[in-house]
Design an enzyme around this catalytic site. Structure first.
Site, PDB file in Angstrom:
ATOM      1  N   ASP A  97       0.827  -1.038  -0.301  1.00  0.00           N
ATOM      2  CA  ASP A  97      -0.192   0.215  -0.361  1.00  0.00           C
ATOM      3  C   ASP A  97       0.551   1.431  -0.024  1.00  0.00           C
ATOM      4  OD1 ASP A  97       1.130  -0.616   2.315  1.00  0.00           O
ATOM      5  OD2 ASP A  97      -1.022  -0.764   3.431  1.00  0.00           O
ATOM      6  N   GLU A 167      -5.384   3.776   3.895  1.00  0.00           N
ATOM      7  CA  GLU A 167      -6.068   3.775   4.775  1.00  0.00           C
ATOM      8  C   GLU A 167      -6.869   4.307   5.584  1.00  0.00           C
ATOM      9  OE1 GLU A 167      -4.366   4.151   7.875  1.00  0.00           O
ATOM     10  OE2 GLU A 167      -2.344   4.425   7.145  1.00  0.00           O
TER      11      GLU A 167
END
Length: 439
Positions: A97, A167
């Protein structure tokens, strides 16, 4: 296990090794010194918010192409997919990520971020890699570079995923909705890791079941009837009603969820009013909800709506002015496939040594949208592991009254990049060779 033994031989080890002396330590360390260190500093100093990672994605595309991968950009927004084909064998997904957080960095590091960015809401925010995603993408590049140079030691296809918006637990879902598996193939295995400041450098850990909790973000809008602060009987006070909702939500965990089923409801934001003597006509709550199984998750979400609506009703709000609950985003529980985890945990312990690999302990209800790549419906076995990021002496200092080790999402967050990137890279290589190693 015969497969594990063959993998250990390919890793150049007749037995367990300390991580710093482990498989390809010299090659990975040299690559860190010559290339990856500068790349990490670049990513750390140039973080970008979720869904807005255009520059990070572009740089990752350049790095993966330079490593010899066939790269596709713009998957699920800013997502990047790099394919490395090498004959017959399994298709293995390797994911990192890439988004940062709206946090002002106060780590004191010489390469600390001073970046700001305008978010999707039009507001400008300080941005920081306060969760270690800069480690993840740097390691992904290192893993791609090494495996591209080692094609004589594995066979199959590797799918390198650079994922946006973890997130906000939406990036993996967006990539899947953009046809990730239809376009690039359904993996036989999916791998990922997370650096953690809560574990010593040189350590690895993974569960043989649940690795991360589910997470859901809810907005609760509480209407009111505005009035003068000196005449509350003339209106309906949304601050008071919303306060009652905040308290009542905790009764769900304590009185409706089975005590042996972990659950968390946290109200992270309460916004209302503009002046001392005005009863406003609205209050807004932002809520995060966590659980460790999908049945509990469903119960929590439905009960929160019931409580919010009926607290409003109890305080006399008319039916057309009752609180509303909006589900903003969410991710399921992240479960490691038990058989795959046992196999790869054995590989990690045999490759790096029992002192390096330690049993996984869930100490928080953190969440991960890697779950979307490995849901039960997808039928893809997943393996998600943790890599230690904090030097042992920092824990010793904290235990002796020194500064505490900063948590993830803190402005003070920091990890040791060399130890984190190199061990994460070595571990990813070890997993690929176990699953796709040449006979």
């Amino acid at each position: 296990m015969a497969v594990m033994a063959s993998a250990a031989m390919m890793l150049g080890s007749a037995g367990p090794l300390a991580a710093q002396d482990g498989p390809f330590a010299a090659e990975v360390s040299a690559d860190y010194d010559s290339h990856l260190e500068d790349l990490f500093v670049h990513f750390h100093q140039n973080p970008e918010l979720s869904y807005l990672e255009s520059n990070t994605a572009a740089r990752m595309a350049v790095e993966l192409r330079a490593a010899g991968l066939d790269v596709t950009e713009g998957v699920g927004g800013t997502g990047v997919v790099g394919m490395l084909e090498n004959g017959d064998g399994p298709l293995i997904l390797l994911r990192a990520d890439m988004d940062g957080l709206p946090v002002p960095e106060k780590s004191g590091l010489p390469y600390a971020s001073t970046a700001t960015q305008v978010g999707q809401d039009g507001k400008e925010y300080p941005v920081m890699h306060a969760c270690g995603h800069d480690v993840h993408i740097t390691s992904l590049v290192g893993t791609a570079r090494r495996l591209a140079a080692m094609k004589d030691q594995w066979s199959g296809t590797l799918m390198f995923i650079v994922q946006p918006a973890e997130e906000r637990v939406g990036g993996a879902k967006a990539m899947m909705a953009d046809g990730l598996y239809d376009r690039f193939g359904k993996p036989d295995y999916a791998l990922a890791f997370h650096v953690t400041s809560l574990m010593e450098t040189g350590k690895l850990s993974a569960a043989e079941g649940i690795q991360y909790s589910s997470s859901d973000s809810l907005d609760i809008m509480v209407p009111g009837i505005g009035a003068h602060g000196a005449a509350p009987h003339m209106g309906r006070d949304p601050v008071y009603i919303a306060s009652q909702i905040v308290v009542a939500l905790q009764s769900i965990v304590s009185r409706e969820i089975m005590p042996l089923s972990p659950a968390v409801i946290t109200v992270g934001s309460f916004q209302a009013g503009s002046k001392h003597n005005i009863i406003s006509d609205r209050a807004d709550l932002q809520v995060t909800v966590r659980s460790n199984d999908e049945d509990t998750r469903a119960q929590l979400l439905s009960t929160i709506e019931r409580v919010a609506v009926n607290v409003g009703r109890t305080h006399g709000l008319p039916d057309d002015k009752l609180p509303t609950v909006t589900h903003i985003a969410g991710t399921p529980v992240t479960n490691n496939d038990p058989d795959l985890a046992r196999r790869l945990n054995g590989t990690m312990a045999a490759t790096f040594g029992e002192d390096t690999f330690q049993p996984f302990q869930q100490t928080t209800m953190g969440a991960e949208d890697f779950a979307y790549f490995v849901t039960r419906e997808q039928g893809v076995p997943g393996y998600y592991f943790a890599v230690g990021g904090t030097p042992p002496e920092a824990f010793e200092a904290a235990a002796n009254g020194g500064p505490p080790v900063p948590s993830h999402h803190s402005p003070l967050f920091k990890v040791s990049p060399r130890e984190s990137v190199t061990l994460g890279t070595q571990a990813m290589i070890a997993a690929v060779l176990e699953l796709a190693g040449a006979e």
